[in-house]
Write a protein that holds these residues in place. Structure first.
Motif, PDB file in Angstrom:
ATOM      1  N   UNK A   1     -11.944-105.242  68.725  1.00 33.12           N
ATOM      2  CA  UNK A   1     -10.874-104.366  69.208  1.00 33.12           C
ATOM      3  C   UNK A   1      -9.796-105.193  69.879  1.00 33.12           C
TER       4      UNK A   1
ATOM      5  N   UNK B   1      -4.683 -91.467  60.687  1.00 35.90           N
ATOM      6  CA  UNK B   1      -5.661 -92.153  59.865  1.00 35.90           C
ATOM      7  C   UNK B   1      -6.762 -91.191  59.460  1.00 35.90           C
TER       8      UNK B   1
ATOM      9  N   UNK C   1      -3.840 -93.589  55.369  1.00 37.44           N
ATOM     10  CA  UNK C   1      -2.878 -93.408  56.449  1.00 37.44           C
ATOM     11  C   UNK C   1      -1.739 -92.507  56.011  1.00 37.44           C
TER      12      UNK C   1
ATOM     13  N   UNK D   1      -4.876 -98.318  63.477  1.00 37.65           N
ATOM     14  CA  UNK D   1      -6.149 -98.499  62.792  1.00 37.65           C
ATOM     15  C   UNK D   1      -7.259 -99.083  63.629  1.00 37.65           C
ATOM     16  N   UNK D   2      -7.080 -99.096  64.942  1.00 40.03           N
ATOM     17  CA  UNK D   2      -8.080 -99.735  65.781  1.00 40.03           C
ATOM     18  C   UNK D   2      -8.290 -98.943  67.041  1.00 40.03           C
ATOM     19  N   UNK D   3      -9.488 -99.020  67.586  1.00 34.61           N
ATOM     20  CA  UNK D   3      -9.759 -98.497  68.924  1.00 34.61           C
ATOM     21  C   UNK D   3      -9.630 -96.990  69.084  1.00 34.61           C
ATOM     22  N   UNK D   4      -9.592 -96.264  67.980  1.00 32.55           N
ATOM     23  CA  UNK D   4      -9.379 -94.835  68.130  1.00 32.55           C
ATOM     24  C   UNK D   4     -10.615 -94.136  68.671  1.00 32.55           C
TER      25      UNK D   4
ATOM     26  N   UNK E   1      -3.475-102.758  58.447  1.00 34.90           N
ATOM     27  CA  UNK E   1      -2.768-101.466  58.462  1.00 34.90           C
ATOM     28  C   UNK E   1      -1.464-101.568  59.238  1.00 34.90           C
TER      29      UNK E   1
END
Lengths: 97, 158, 158, 97
Positions: B107, C131, C55, D82-85, C98
């Motif tokens: 992350x 997303x 997306x 696209x990250x950490x959601x 992305x």
């Protein structure tokens, strides 16, 4: 015993060579090797300039004992990365100020 | 295509290439740093235009030191899954990257920015690579700042 | 090849491309961030493998918000010379980026790392892109955390 | 007057359309538009879920006055990058929990 001396950048350019064998008495330290280099190649002026030394690709202290076949490198402060360097002007007398 | 993580090379560097080298299935964040050849450099005499640069490396030791920096990063930021450092040698034109660093973490909050910054600072301090700057009217070897922890310990000037 | 600094596109993203978009003669440092499609995502039920992502963007507004983030970065870090933000839409496979962010500064100490990190945090907060995660046995729309400064002010639920 | 309503992501999927014209009385605010959308499209359940609204590609407050031809967008919290959601599971009843 014999070690291999390697020079880089300014030092290589000042000396006019990049590697040379150097014969030393058994039991010699890195400091002994540097003194011998200074004696044989006074144009390097390593007695008065800042430089680093490495033995077998590791930064080394003056008291480190050398062994036959060791690679001794001496070179100026590193400037990799290409950014934020302090500029050192090449002097007319062939030394970096 | 090389997959080495720590490499000194005369081949032009690519961010897409280094990004592939650190891509891992469990990593959603990749931070990179690129050192670029500037067309203008500040000197004591004012801004000066650069024609090109020439980089010289102590290749075997440079790759060894880069790998050490990678180890340091993984020790300081345990969430980091991969580090790659590439440095180019030879003649570089303005706008070309001379060094690339990439850090992959699961992350973005796992330290990839701090780790990348740490790696370039360490590279500047310990990796044996030198830069020769060339102008139309001359050239100069650029030396890094003296590193007290190295200079005090090593070499005849200590 | 597009030279837009803020772009939503269905075309695969390239770090070399975004790096070229921010390269300036007076900049020696480029920091980038890449958000990569992870093959594994932690859920309340444990790690789950992703097949691919999809997306969707509100394209016109997304590019406008990205440009605003660029303005915010230049205001906060006056040494920053260029910012670019690219976000991809459509189907993305594991390992593909992305989103890319690039920040160029004269020197690495001019805030390029902090500015890059700020930009991705802001992107996650205000840029209208969503997303959809797809597995062999289903799909789910992923929603970001509720942004109080947006949700409290706007919409019927305020 | 007539505005254009655009939906994205979960909201688009729940409604089954991505844009529709919406007729409103002159002087209507964004809040009036949302109430009318809620009345005409109850499946969106915008009275009970978190969503954001934008007018002409700018986040907008409920009291903003609308004009003929405006574009009104409503959409869920953004998740770009696209990250950490945070994961939000799609519920059987068609709402995002």
């Amino acid at each position: 015993m014999e070690v291999r001396v390697r020079l880089f950048a300014t030092l290589r350019q000042q000396a006019g060579w990049s590697q040379q064998p150097l014969t030393l008495p058994d039991g010699a330290t890195l400091r002994d090797a540097l003194a011998e280099i200074d004696r044989q190649y006074p144009a390097l002026s390593i007695g008065t300039r800042t430089f680093y030394a490495a033995v077998n690709q590791e930064y080394a202290k003056g008291e480190q004992l050398l062994r036959d076949g060791d690679e001794v490198a001496i070179f100026p402060p590193v400037s990799g990365g290409g950014i934020d360097e302090r500029m050192t002007r090449w002097q007319d007398d062939g030394t970096a100020g | 295509m090389s997959t080495k993580l720590f490499e000194v090379t005369a081949t032009p560097l690519s961010l897409d290439d280094i990004s592939r080298r650190v891509t891992r299935a469990d990593c959603g964040a990749i931070t990179t740093f690129a050192g670029i050849v500037r067309g203008e450099t500040a000197t004591a005499e004012g801004a000066r235009g650069t024609d090109f640069l020439n980089y010289e490396a102590y290749g075997e030791m440079a790759e060894s030191m880069m790998a050490r920096i990678g180890d340091e990063v993984m020790a300081k930021w345990p969430a980091v899954k991969a580090v790659s450092i590439l440095h180019r040698t030879g003649r570089l034109e303005i706008g070309e990257p001379s060094v690339l660093i990439a850090v992959a973490t699961p992350h973005r909050g796992d330290g990839c920015f701090d780790a990348c910054r740490y790696a370039i600072e360490r590279l500047k301090a310990i990796v044996p690579i030198w830069k020769e700057e060339n102008w139309s009217d001359g050239q100069v070897w650029v030396e890094g700042p003296r590193q007290p922890e190295l200079a005090a310990e090593y070499g005849k000037t200590s």
